[in-house]
Design a protein around this motif. Sequence first.
Motif, PDB file in Angstrom:
ATOM      1  N   UNK B 208      74.826 -35.195 -22.385  1.00 22.42           N
ATOM      2  CA  UNK B 208      75.210 -34.251 -23.893  1.00 22.42           C
ATOM      3  C   UNK B 208      75.815 -33.234 -23.136  1.00 22.42           C
ATOM      4  N   UNK B 209      76.958 -33.151 -22.630  1.00 18.08           N
ATOM      5  CA  UNK B 209      77.380 -32.218 -21.999  1.00 18.08           C
ATOM      6  C   UNK B 209      78.656 -31.481 -22.801  1.00 18.08           C
ATOM      7  N   UNK B 210      79.284 -32.401 -23.760  1.00 22.74           N
ATOM      8  CA  UNK B 210      80.375 -32.231 -24.565  1.00 22.74           C
ATOM      9  C   UNK B 210      80.084 -32.567 -25.758  1.00 22.74           C
ATOM     10  N   UNK B 211      79.979 -31.610 -26.818  1.00 26.07           N
ATOM     11  CA  UNK B 211      79.982 -32.223 -28.266  1.00 26.07           C
ATOM     12  C   UNK B 211      81.020 -31.545 -29.075  1.00 26.07           C
ATOM     13  N   UNK B 259      76.775 -23.097 -34.539  1.00 23.49           N
ATOM     14  CA  UNK B 259      76.980 -22.475 -33.311  1.00 23.49           C
ATOM     15  C   UNK B 259      76.599 -21.075 -33.297  1.00 23.49           C
ATOM     16  N   UNK B 260      75.853 -20.592 -32.150  1.00 20.50           N
ATOM     17  CA  UNK B 260      75.590 -19.131 -31.949  1.00 20.50           C
ATOM     18  C   UNK B 260      75.677 -18.775 -30.616  1.00 20.50           C
ATOM     19  N   UNK B 261      76.197 -17.459 -30.523  1.00 20.86           N
ATOM     20  CA  UNK B 261      76.381 -16.897 -29.013  1.00 20.86           C
ATOM     21  C   UNK B 261      75.178 -16.256 -28.826  1.00 20.86           C
ATOM     22  N   UNK B 288      72.773 -33.822 -32.670  1.00 21.97           N
ATOM     23  CA  UNK B 288      72.750 -33.505 -31.148  1.00 21.97           C
ATOM     24  C   UNK B 288      72.959 -32.162 -30.985  1.00 21.97           C
ATOM     25  N   UNK B 289      72.394 -31.496 -30.021  1.00 19.29           N
ATOM     26  CA  UNK B 289      72.674 -30.250 -29.648  1.00 19.29           C
ATOM     27  C   UNK B 289      72.402 -29.761 -28.418  1.00 19.29           C
ATOM     28  N   UNK B 290      72.806 -28.766 -28.109  1.00 17.72           N
ATOM     29  CA  UNK B 290      72.615 -27.997 -26.665  1.00 17.72           C
ATOM     30  C   UNK B 290      72.365 -26.762 -27.113  1.00 17.72           C
ATOM     31  N   UNK B 325      74.647 -21.957 -28.258  1.00 21.72           N
ATOM     32  CA  UNK B 325      73.848 -22.986 -28.714  1.00 21.72           C
ATOM     33  C   UNK B 325      74.812 -23.673 -29.541  1.00 21.72           C
ATOM     34  N   UNK B 326      74.808 -25.061 -29.389  1.00 22.52           N
ATOM     35  CA  UNK B 326      75.706 -25.860 -30.630  1.00 22.52           C
ATOM     36  C   UNK B 326      74.865 -26.718 -31.091  1.00 22.52           C
ATOM     37  N   UNK B 327      74.941 -27.246 -32.331  1.00 24.10           N
ATOM     38  CA  UNK B 327      74.285 -28.288 -32.903  1.00 24.10           C
ATOM     39  C   UNK B 327      75.258 -29.027 -33.930  1.00 24.10           C
TER      40      UNK B 327
END
Lengths: 339, 349
Positions: B208-211, B259-261, B288-290, B325-327
């Motif tokens: 899950x590298x690329x969402x 998304x959050x920085x 999905x999330x990183x 962070x990306x969800x």
Amino acid sequence: MKEFDPGEAPSSIVSITDRVKPLPLGAAVGSVHFLGDRAFFVGAEESVAIATADGEITRTETHFGAILCAVSDGKRLVTGGDDGKLIAIDAKGETSVIATDAKRRWIDNVALHGDGTVAWSAGKTAFVRNPKGEEKTFEVPSTVGGLAFAPKGLRLAIAHYNGVTLWFPNMAANPEFLEWAGSHLAVSFSPDNKFLVTAMHEAAMHGWRLADNRHMRMSGYPGRVRSMSWSAGGKGLATSGADTVIVWPFTSKDGPMGKEPAMLAPMPARVAVVACHPKNDIMAVGYADGTVLMVRLEDGAEILVRRNAGTAVSALGWNAKGTLLAFGTEDGDAGIVEM
Amino acid sequence: MAEASQKIPVTVLTGYLGAGKTTLLNRILSENHGKKYAVIVNEFGEIGIDNDLIIGADEEVFEMNNGCVCCTVRGDLVRIMDGLMKRKGKFDAIIVETTGLADPAPVAQTFFVDEDVQKNARLDAVVTVADAKWLSDRLKDAPEAKNQIAFADVIVLNKTDLVSKAELAEVEARIRGINPYAKLHRTERCQVGISDVLERGAFDLDRILEIEPDFLEAGDGHDHDHDHHHGHDHDHHHQDHGHGLKHYHDEDMQSLSLRSDKPLDPTKFMPWLQNLVATEGQKILRSKGILAFTGDDDRYVFQGVHMMLEGDHQRKWKDGEKRESRVVFIGRELPEQAIRDGFEQCITT
């Protein structure tokens, strides 16, 4: 409803590992059954290996594909395969085809009755064939999870989704339906014909007292129960699925209702297979780490039969006299030991 | 996670009636790839490749006995997987074909819920075949078709030769309105590279590298080689973007990206996420999330299907890598504002 709480207790142990006759079968074992004093190791696919207590091995080709189920009454072994065939093997190792599914569906389950009647299932259909060769079929609402004949009369329990159907193949009467939500797989009658139990797709067992269909929930397992075995005389039901053998008491008229199960032979690995001795209150236990123990039901005293090695134990079986024990593993190692 | 690679990959092949699932399946099986597949189908007969194992299934969807109505599994698949595992080593991968009206969720959930299935097999990707000519209509009248698009990791947009350029742009925009994240391949007669549909690792936490939305690659209909350099690809399509896609917003199925920085507080985020899927899991098809957590040098990744979640620390954040962070949620009638507000609450201030 009963729940148990698995504990743990290490112990020192007596060993008979040096008395085991090793049988390097070289192919995954699905189950093992004794016909007389020879052990019939049913492979995960294609063949049955027949071994004597001296360690002599012969092999019989049976199915063209996976062997999905096997049952024995001590006189013959019957196996069902993904080639749609139901095959009988006698004590000499001779094979004969009992049935071939017309649509070549998988034969998922098989059961044998004392009078020689055989039952099997493919998909949602259960088949019964008596020794005269007369065949009857019965359709249940969803895929058959397990089959078992009652110890008395010709009555077949068919486990499926949301319950068990009790079918009397020789009677016009409507089949009885025992309902319980969930997917029911293996099914077994208690030897006294008073209880019916199923291993569910969930990590739980379910049971019914047949006199009044009262429910018995047997839960608390960390994993699915894939193996169960009635102790001599049907006093207890030993089950896999936890890090100890869970033995539910069936001595009283209420079965395990309101009682705690015995938790025997704790190990740092999951119990994979259980096989109770046919006459005495002991059982053989195979674990996911390859260990095989003999365990006394009364006090949990243990004897080491096989040290942990390789893959999970996948098969255990006693001969009818209870003088020989055979085991097999997922990676094709096996052994036989004389008591 | 090393053991994941030894598990047998399972591809779920969905698509509405007539979209071309069987064509794709036959294409996969007949191509000279040197691999053997176990194929679980609902109808025998249309597929006839001797070398592979073809298994008929009944598509029996069972509710799990855990009180959660969306925890459904395919009971027949549990049984078939048990049987197939006896033939381990005889095939390289498993393909599960669903019927045209099937919801992919029970199939996917079977691989999350069942311990024995999970031990031996891993879900690789949900591949949806869509009919370029009829999909726009089906998205209006067939909720199953919409589900299949929303659930997909890979969409094979088939029969593109039967539509005009404008119609194609229209149907792609409708797909993207529902699911901007799936890889989209435009095909005629399902001519797509096998590596584009199999071995995708879409459910592999490590991958899950690329969402990012797949918009930018989507126009690349004639190039099936996705090993090309992404940087180039992005540049190329940015030039086209001015006269590119129409933007549709599907009325009931959407995706939501957060998304959050700033790093997230794990003691707030995890309970929030679990509560969210527990209460809204029926609406959330995929998630999905990183994640970048406060005081944690590891990337955390998660994914979910309805109420089922799995997550793990993936790897260290690299030097110079943006700790963002990306969800992503894809679902039906998502309570967007509540989800956005909830996510904001998890940001460490």
